[in-house]
Design a protein around this motif. Sequence first.
Motif, short mmCIF file in Angstrom:
data_model
loop_
_atom_site.label_atom_id
_atom_site.label_comp_id
_atom_site.label_asym_id
_atom_site.label_seq_id
_atom_site.Cartn_x
_atom_site.Cartn_y
_atom_site.Cartn_z
N ILE A 68 0.63 2.90 -0.03
CA ILE A 68 0.94 4.28 0.38
C ILE A 68 0.64 5.13 -0.86
N GLY A 69 0.09 6.23 -0.62
CA GLY A 69 -0.31 7.25 -1.41
C GLY A 69 -1.78 7.11 -1.87
N LYS A 70 -2.45 6.12 -1.38
CA LYS A 70 -3.91 5.91 -1.79
C LYS A 70 -4.84 6.37 -0.81
N ARG A 71 -6.03 6.49 -0.96
CA ARG A 71 -6.99 7.11 -0.06
C ARG A 71 -8.01 6.25 0.36
N LEU A 72 -8.36 6.51 1.55
CA LEU A 72 -9.37 5.40 2.39
C LEU A 72 -10.77 5.85 1.76
#
Length: 101
Positions: A68-72
């Motif tokens: 959660i909160g990380k980017r792909l």
Amino acid sequence: MALFTSFLIYIYIKKATTKVDVVEYINVYIAAKTLPPRHKIADTDLKQVKVTRDYLNVKAVLNKDDIIGKRLKDSIIEGEQILKTGCMMKTSWLLHIMSRG
């Protein structure tokens, strides 16, 4: 003759009955919708499903707080398991873009 027939029926029934295999299910997170590259993952982007160990990717995310909160890094198709290797740190997406040139 009856004794021999009974014995053959007994052997057949013994082989025909199968043992019930215990199937272990594991909770894994999949994409609730198709997500574009560099998308910041929110709780609504994820869906928890149960899969057998045979269908579990060894790099799959088992704890949603880890992503959660990380980017792909790349796009993820709806229903695809979210992998630990497909997510970047919360701020590293800018470094990823800059390293491309």
